[in-house]
Design a protein around this motif. Sequence first.
Motif, PDB file in Angstrom:
ATOM      1  N   THR A 170      43.585  47.874 -24.407  1.00  0.00           N
ATOM      2  CA  THR A 170      42.132  48.048 -24.368  1.00  0.00           C
ATOM      3  C   THR A 170      41.351  46.756 -24.591  1.00  0.00           C
ATOM      4  N   ALA A 171      42.036  45.641 -24.889  1.00  0.00           N
ATOM      5  CA  ALA A 171      41.286  44.422 -25.234  1.00  0.00           C
ATOM      6  C   ALA A 171      41.249  43.448 -24.048  1.00  0.00           C
ATOM      7  N   PHE A 172      42.376  42.821 -23.749  1.00  0.00           N
ATOM      8  CA  PHE A 172      42.500  41.841 -22.648  1.00  0.00           C
ATOM      9  C   PHE A 172      41.481  40.708 -22.769  1.00  0.00           C
ATOM     10  N   TRP A 173      41.325  40.204 -24.016  1.00  0.00           N
ATOM     11  CA  TRP A 173      40.431  39.065 -24.252  1.00  0.00           C
ATOM     12  C   TRP A 173      40.958  37.832 -23.512  1.00  0.00           C
ATOM     13  N   CYS A 174      40.093  36.810 -23.434  1.00  0.00           N
ATOM     14  CA  CYS A 174      40.512  35.544 -22.827  1.00  0.00           C
ATOM     15  C   CYS A 174      41.765  35.001 -23.510  1.00  0.00           C
ATOM     16  N   CYS A 175      41.845  35.171 -24.838  1.00  0.00           N
ATOM     17  CA  CYS A 175      42.976  34.603 -25.577  1.00  0.00           C
ATOM     18  C   CYS A 175      44.251  35.427 -25.382  1.00  0.00           C
ATOM     19  N   CYS A 176      44.127  36.673 -24.938  1.00  0.00           N
ATOM     20  CA  CYS A 176      45.321  37.436 -24.539  1.00  0.00           C
ATOM     21  C   CYS A 176      45.865  36.848 -23.238  1.00  0.00           C
ATOM     22  N   CYS A 177      44.951  36.399 -22.385  1.00  0.00           N
ATOM     23  CA  CYS A 177      45.337  35.827 -21.086  1.00  0.00           C
ATOM     24  C   CYS A 177      46.130  34.550 -21.305  1.00  0.00           C
ATOM     25  N   THR A 178      45.552  33.604 -22.058  1.00  0.00           N
ATOM     26  CA  THR A 178      46.239  32.335 -22.278  1.00  0.00           C
ATOM     27  C   THR A 178      47.442  32.538 -23.201  1.00  0.00           C
ATOM     28  N   GLY A 179      47.325  33.506 -24.130  1.00  0.00           N
ATOM     29  CA  GLY A 179      48.406  33.753 -25.086  1.00  0.00           C
ATOM     30  C   GLY A 179      49.693  34.167 -24.402  1.00  0.00           C
ATOM     31  N   GLN A 180      49.589  35.025 -23.371  1.00  0.00           N
ATOM     32  CA  GLN A 180      50.834  35.457 -22.729  1.00  0.00           C
ATOM     33  C   GLN A 180      51.514  34.279 -22.033  1.00  0.00           C
ATOM     34  N   GLU A 181      50.724  33.327 -21.526  1.00  0.00           N
ATOM     35  CA  GLU A 181      51.359  32.127 -20.952  1.00  0.00           C
ATOM     36  C   GLU A 181      52.008  31.281 -22.053  1.00  0.00           C
TER      37      GLU A 181
ATOM     38  N   VAL B  65      43.726  45.726 -45.141  1.00  0.00           N
ATOM     39  CA  VAL B  65      43.995  45.087 -43.845  1.00  0.00           C
ATOM     40  C   VAL B  65      44.296  46.193 -42.847  1.00  0.00           C
ATOM     41  N   TYR B  66      43.596  46.187 -41.727  1.00  0.00           N
ATOM     42  CA  TYR B  66      43.837  47.249 -40.750  1.00  0.00           C
ATOM     43  C   TYR B  66      43.847  46.656 -39.348  1.00  0.00           C
ATOM     44  N   ASP B  67      44.502  47.361 -38.440  1.00  0.00           N
ATOM     45  CA  ASP B  67      44.511  46.937 -37.043  1.00  0.00           C
ATOM     46  C   ASP B  67      43.271  47.492 -36.351  1.00  0.00           C
ATOM     47  N   ILE B  68      42.735  46.733 -35.413  1.00  0.00           N
ATOM     48  CA  ILE B  68      41.575  47.246 -34.697  1.00  0.00           C
ATOM     49  C   ILE B  68      42.026  48.308 -33.706  1.00  0.00           C
ATOM     50  N   LYS B  69      41.088  49.175 -33.341  1.00  0.00           N
ATOM     51  CA  LYS B  69      41.454  50.321 -32.514  1.00  0.00           C
ATOM     52  C   LYS B  69      41.235  50.047 -31.019  1.00  0.00           C
ATOM     53  N   ASP B  70      40.211  49.330 -30.682  1.00  0.00           N
ATOM     54  CA  ASP B  70      39.948  49.091 -29.265  1.00  0.00           C
ATOM     55  C   ASP B  70      39.365  47.700 -29.114  1.00  0.00           C
ATOM     56  N   ASN B  71      38.529  47.518 -28.108  1.00  0.00           N
ATOM     57  CA  ASN B  71      37.993  46.189 -27.843  1.00  0.00           C
ATOM     58  C   ASN B  71      36.797  45.906 -28.745  1.00  0.00           C
TER      59      ASN B  71
END
Length: 938
Positions: free
Chosen positions: A518-529, A670-676
């Motif tokens: 549900t996120a796909f932030w810019c940093c998810c894009c570069t992070g996978q590389e 400390v909790y994980d976020i649920k969506d974007n």
Amino acid sequence: MHCALGKTDFYNDVPFAGYYDNFKIYACTLTEKEIMKKQGIITIDNDEEAVKKAYQQFSIKYDGGLKIDLPKYTIEGVKVKYTSSDENILGVSGYVYPDANKHEVILKATLSRGDYTMEKDIKITVNPQKNINTKISETDFTKLNYEESSLYEDMMKVNIDYMFTLDVDRLLYNYRRIANRPTLNSTSYPGWISPTSNGAGQFETMYVGALARYTLSMPNYIGKDGSTPLSRLRYMINEMRACQESYAINNPQEKGYFGAIDIKCFKVIRNGGTALGDGTYSWVPYYMLHKNLAMALDVYTYVNDEAIKKTAKDILIDACDWVYQEVSSMSEQERNNVLNFEFGGMTEVLYKVYALTKNTNYIKADHFFEQESLLNPLYNNINVLPHIHANTAIPKILGCASAYEATGDEYYKTIVINFYNMVRKMDYANGGLGINEFFEDEGITTLGNYSEETCCSYNMLKLTDYMFRWNPDSSLIDYFENIFYNQIMCSMDPATGGKTYPISTAFGYYKIYSTAETAFWCCCCTGQESFSKLTYGEYYVTNDKNLTLMVNLFNPMSIKLNDQLTVKQTGDILLDGKSRITIVGDGKLTLNLRVPSWDKNPTLKINGEEQTYQINNGYITIDREFSNGDYIDYEFNMSYRLDKQKGSENSYALFYGPFMLVCDLGNKDVYDIKDNQSDFGLPYDGDKVNYVVFDDHDVTNHLTKENNNGTLRFTMKATNQELEFIRFMDCYHQRYGMYLYYYFDGDNPSNEYLIEGEKVKYDNKFDIYKTNNSTNVSINDSSIDIDNSSEVKLISNLSLGNEFEIGATFKAKTSNEMMNSGIYLFAKNASSGQDKINALNVQIERNANSSSATVKIHKFNQAYEGLYNSCQGNVKVNSDGSVSLRVIVKDGYLYVLANGSIAPIIKTKLDKNYSGGNFGLRSQFSNVSISNIYYIKK
Ligand SMILES: [Zn+2]
């Protein structure tokens, strides 16, 4: 009519950093000539005389490079227009396109003013293009293999495991939608790549780019559905090419356009707009387009499959042709409109495509994206970076690096080096950049829970790689290594493959990871590389005269140099600082071992015998005929050191060898976020504080290390508290402190924040009046009670040039919470709405049912601008429910101290806007009583 001086209402416009002598308003519109006369530019009234004088003096200087400065005006307000005898070599905007031959080009300058015109021919010699030899090549992934089971291999696997949970048809949805191809009953993923966000394409293409690297680094990986990196990549790239072709058939005038967003986004920003017809925001279309081009280039570069290479190249060339067609038809105004929006590494890719094809159209398209207003000052070593968006700027510099490699033009190399040196004066201890995604002033870093965007680190590693190939100096790898261990390796959740976006530098927060779907932030894009190429940077090879291997990092990994020689690195530097390098095979080889900045004196043994050595450019050179089984033991002394926070006196980050250590503050709440959601965490609610006091001057005396089944833990015993530390790369799902204030030798830190002067207590000595709902405010002799949404202004002229301190104790009267109560500073003496122009609010936000509160700085300009530099701190609420604040202004900084603490919870630099005004007290949403009010003026 809308007028502005110094700063407009555009949200990302920054204040003019200077002074106005004077300004005039005229009752009519002046002609160009009248304006120039008033400015003293025109001294000769007669046009013919003026043009003749200009003609005499006019000349153009050219001494190489890719750009000639062609002024549009010369003396006496005379306009100059140009034509070129060969526009393929020298364009009329001044860009030079050298090729393999020498050229003489006649530049015709037409000088005119009024009706009078003269022409002057200028001969320009364009020398053949200079090619730089980068010599050192980043080693091919296929030759690299991790030794034993390694953390890096594990992390690369976590990343690909996550990637293979995603559905390729869902990832292709937006490409198919735009191209009008069947979407196979799938739907788009939500978040940043949903159809309505106009951010689609960035994740999908970097997904393919990461797969391209995995075809080399993990070619044998098989997903649960039986797919491999290569099979997934082949399916996606073929479908993407089919989409590009369909789009061209349906829209022949836009042939070549390739993307997952509506082409209207490009047209809207070209015309100066931001919103599409349907009301959605067009966002940053060229940023998305850049990701598409970079993907095609990556696939072409890394994938060893001729059919796939050809498809990728076809996508790339057609898309670049569309870019050329689009941008070459734009006016200067349209160009400026487009350059106002983030456009990623457009120049980086276009120069690489030019290097690949030698088609100068791509250089021309490149010039379109070269933003003179940024690049020229950087070339002249003027730091224009403060207060601009960090990750918008860095890819533009990557473009310069690419331009230098494609053309040899030193102009670009100078920009890269100047930029790198500037950025190094603006980074955090782990190399992270920016707060709230923006650069701060040189020499300043403010701590906050929204700092260090992960994309910046990804891009700075790329920039360092370019620079290292030009000049293999080990100091560049010190920087690279720091970012690698203390940013990149810290940016993925090993349980889920989720990625970080900002990383908090403020005390007590924790890493927030992206959700899977549900996120796909810019940093998810570069992070996978990033996690598809953790081998990056470890080895470099030169192969000109002698075969030379540069060993930069010491992670267990082998490299096959040729059929005769393989070099294996084993051991675990992460735990004990030891590396063994074993040669497999016989042959001559030069080994350059990096001597890191954190240990300039490592122990070197060859086949068990200790060696003396010399260090050149940060390397020890071993040049010999190796025999099979020869081994080198390289051992480091992993010492502790403190790295000072830029712009702060006592605040430091702690390192152990190359690893940044953070104090462990537990995992409460400390909790994980649920969506974007934009959620940067709840503040710390524990007993540890953000400072340590020692009776001597060496932190090393107070640290002990423990190896707990391969995880390092460190204990720090200070006079005021005992803290546990871990490496930042081992810190997951828990709160941490990156920076602490350190006080040595029984230092009395309270002196640092002491303002000597007259202390005026609240006892009606202040000039008091009430604003807003003033009837709800009661003022007693010793305290003020404020009801909902009220403010009390305590007049006293504050000035940024003065040192002063304001203090008060706040206590909620009716509930456990305290919302937006606090002190405002520098408010102007005007009617109530305007009071807050250029005012700062230091306000307490107490969390429900928590014994902690957050203190935040909010800024009011013409409109509310939210968190100032996004800095904030935590404070424990006293047992009676109160919070005491000390707000200090000293040397242009604002400090906030709370509840008698000796270290500030916030320190931030004030800008010139806070020139003067008054202070006041406020309570926006809750009933608060304020007592112990005082003001110290120097
Ligand atoms: Zn990012």
